[in-house]
Motif scaffolding. Structure first.
Motif, PDB file in Angstrom:
ATOM      1  N   ARG A 207       0.842  -1.213   0.000  1.00 45.84           N
ATOM      2  CA  ARG A 207       0.000   0.000   0.000  1.00 45.84           C
ATOM      3  C   ARG A 207       0.868   1.251   0.000  1.00 45.84           C
ATOM      4  O   ARG A 207       0.708   2.137  -0.845  1.00 45.84           O
ATOM      5  CB  ARG A 207      -0.911  -0.029   1.222  1.00 45.84           C
TER       6      ARG A 207
ATOM      7  N   PHE B 228       3.529   1.265  -3.294  1.00 48.26           N
ATOM      8  CA  PHE B 228       2.898   1.535  -4.590  1.00 48.26           C
ATOM      9  C   PHE B 228       2.311   2.940  -4.624  1.00 48.26           C
ATOM     10  O   PHE B 228       2.337   3.596  -5.672  1.00 48.26           O
ATOM     11  CB  PHE B 228       1.812   0.489  -4.869  1.00 48.26           C
ATOM     12  N   ASP B 229       1.748   3.387  -3.503  1.00 51.02           N
ATOM     13  CA  ASP B 229       1.181   4.740  -3.474  1.00 51.02           C
ATOM     14  C   ASP B 229       2.269   5.788  -3.669  1.00 51.02           C
ATOM     15  O   ASP B 229       2.110   6.732  -4.457  1.00 51.02           O
ATOM     16  CB  ASP B 229       0.460   4.974  -2.149  1.00 51.02           C
TER      17      ASP B 229
ATOM     18  N   TRP C 223       5.135   5.406  -5.080  1.00 45.17           N
ATOM     19  CA  TRP C 223       5.653   5.293  -6.450  1.00 45.17           C
ATOM     20  C   TRP C 223       4.728   6.015  -7.438  1.00 45.17           C
ATOM     21  O   TRP C 223       5.187   6.620  -8.411  1.00 45.17           O
ATOM     22  CB  TRP C 223       5.776   3.820  -6.821  1.00 45.17           C
ATOM     23  N   ALA C 224       3.418   5.956  -7.185  1.00 49.08           N
ATOM     24  CA  ALA C 224       2.442   6.593  -8.075  1.00 49.08           C
ATOM     25  C   ALA C 224       2.166   8.045  -7.704  1.00 49.08           C
ATOM     26  O   ALA C 224       1.332   8.701  -8.347  1.00 49.08           O
ATOM     27  CB  ALA C 224       1.136   5.801  -8.046  1.00 49.08           C
TER      28      ALA C 224
ATOM     29  N   LEU D  13      -7.629   3.354  -9.179  1.00 47.48           N
ATOM     30  CA  LEU D  13      -6.343   2.794  -9.594  1.00 47.48           C
ATOM     31  C   LEU D  13      -6.402   2.056 -10.920  1.00 47.48           C
ATOM     32  O   LEU D  13      -5.413   1.955 -11.623  1.00 47.48           O
ATOM     33  CB  LEU D  13      -5.831   1.841  -8.495  1.00 47.48           C
ATOM     34  N   GLY D  14      -7.522   1.490 -11.260  1.00 50.21           N
ATOM     35  CA  GLY D  14      -7.625   0.740 -12.499  1.00 50.21           C
ATOM     36  C   GLY D  14      -7.351  -0.738 -12.286  1.00 50.21           C
ATOM     37  O   GLY D  14      -6.683  -1.138 -11.330  1.00 50.21           O
TER      38      GLY D  14
ATOM     39  N   VAL E  65      -5.523  -2.943 -13.996  1.00 50.20           N
ATOM     40  CA  VAL E  65      -4.135  -3.407 -14.126  1.00 50.20           C
ATOM     41  C   VAL E  65      -3.366  -3.144 -12.842  1.00 50.20           C
ATOM     42  O   VAL E  65      -2.653  -4.011 -12.330  1.00 50.20           O
ATOM     43  CB  VAL E  65      -3.445  -2.723 -15.324  1.00 50.20           C
ATOM     44  N   GLU E  66      -3.500  -1.940 -12.324  1.00 52.86           N
ATOM     45  CA  GLU E  66      -2.795  -1.582 -11.088  1.00 52.86           C
ATOM     46  C   GLU E  66      -3.252  -2.452  -9.931  1.00 52.86           C
ATOM     47  O   GLU E  66      -2.430  -2.917  -9.117  1.00 52.86           O
ATOM     48  CB  GLU E  66      -3.048  -0.108 -10.763  1.00 52.86           C
ATOM     49  N   LEU E  67      -4.539  -2.697  -9.818  1.00 46.89           N
ATOM     50  CA  LEU E  67      -5.056  -3.538  -8.735  1.00 46.89           C
ATOM     51  C   LEU E  67      -4.541  -4.967  -8.853  1.00 46.89           C
ATOM     52  O   LEU E  67      -4.211  -5.603  -7.848  1.00 46.89           O
ATOM     53  CB  LEU E  67      -6.590  -3.522  -8.742  1.00 46.89           C
TER      54      LEU E  67
ATOM     55  N   HIS F 236      -1.696  -5.923 -10.236  1.00 49.35           N
ATOM     56  CA  HIS F 236      -0.280  -5.920  -9.861  1.00 49.35           C
ATOM     57  C   HIS F 236      -0.104  -5.799  -8.353  1.00 49.35           C
ATOM     58  O   HIS F 236       0.772  -6.445  -7.764  1.00 49.35           O
ATOM     59  CB  HIS F 236       0.436  -4.775 -10.579  1.00 49.35           C
ATOM     60  N   ARG F 237      -0.928  -4.994  -7.737  1.00 54.10           N
ATOM     61  CA  ARG F 237      -0.839  -4.854  -6.278  1.00 54.10           C
ATOM     62  C   ARG F 237      -1.229  -6.149  -5.568  1.00 54.10           C
ATOM     63  O   ARG F 237      -0.586  -6.539  -4.587  1.00 54.10           O
ATOM     64  CB  ARG F 237      -1.739  -3.711  -5.801  1.00 54.10           C
TER      65      ARG F 237
END
Length: 237
Positions: free
Chosen positions: A21, A24-25, A27-28, A42-43, A45-47, A49-50
């Protein structure tokens, strides 16, 4: 034993969730402490990957926690406690281990599919992976299934927990106790089909730990079982 298993699994899960959490946050460019209603979407794809990162990091933290517990309890003898040393001879001939590895996927798949039928669980062939996973993510996922998860879970189950159980229950008791905990750890909202489907594998892993006196054969059988089942599910018509 149960308390140790629960504590290790819970701690590894919480650590992985927190790291993913926050990491990744940041980084974004998102404030990780924003309230849910203010967080950006987040979308898919992002979800995806997380979610994978959480699963992978959970196993890394689990392995580290188990090794830390073994070091605390056994000091310099932690490798022997977790059956990672080579001081004792392997109690199983390589050809016998190879034969088991070759035959096991057929038995495992037959039991898992039969169990799913009995419990009316959703289990189908020719499934597809998420389209949101890149080729690199798929490769990482296979490494996770075949290596990372088996190593971490075997360090806990047939490593530390087996060592504790054998001190008071003997080999047979240790095999049964670790098999029960291993199956119970896979209980989910889908019911009992999943844990019941893993009972033969759990017993085989415990027997292999006792028979060989080492952990790596257990990791090999665990990883091979995972990979064979995934190949069965994804095999095209």
């Amino acid at each position: 034993m149960i308390a140790t298993a629960l504590a290790c699994l819970a701690a590894a899960s919480l650590l992985s969730l927190a790291v993913v959490r926050i990491g990744f946050d940041l980084w974004a460019g998102i404030d990780p402490f924003l309230p849910p209603e203010r967080r950006p979407f987040l979308g898919a794809v992002e979800l995806a990957h997380r979610a994978f990162a959480v699963d992978a990091l959970r196993q890394v933290f689990l392995a580290a926690l188990v090794i830390g517990i073994a070091v605390r309890r056994a000091g310099a003898g932690w490798r022997a406690r977790l059956a990672l040393d080579r001081e004792r001879p392997n109690g199983m001939r390589p050809v016998a281990l190879l034969a088991l590895l070759l035959v096991w996927p057929v038995l495992h798949i037959a039991w898992v599919t039969g169990t799913a039928e009995v419990f009316g669980a959703s289990f189908g062939r020719h499934v597809r992976l998420s389209p949101f996973l890149s080729p690199a993510a798929v490769a990482a996922w296979l490494v996770y299934l075949a290596l990372l998860a088996p190593v971490a879970e075997e360090l806990l189950m047939r490593g530390e927990l087996y060592a504790r159980a054998r001190e008071g229950l003997g080999p047979a008791g240790a095999i049964l106790a670790t098999a029960a905990i291993f199956a119970a750890a896979h209980v989910s909202s889908f019911g009992l089909a999943r844990p019941v489907s893993l009972v033969p594998l759990a017993l085989a892993l415990g027997w292999l730990r006792w028979r060989t006196g080492r952990l790596w054969p257990c990791v090999a059988l665990h990883g091979w079982s995972n990979l064979a089942l995934v190949a069965y599910l994804l095999w095209p018509e």
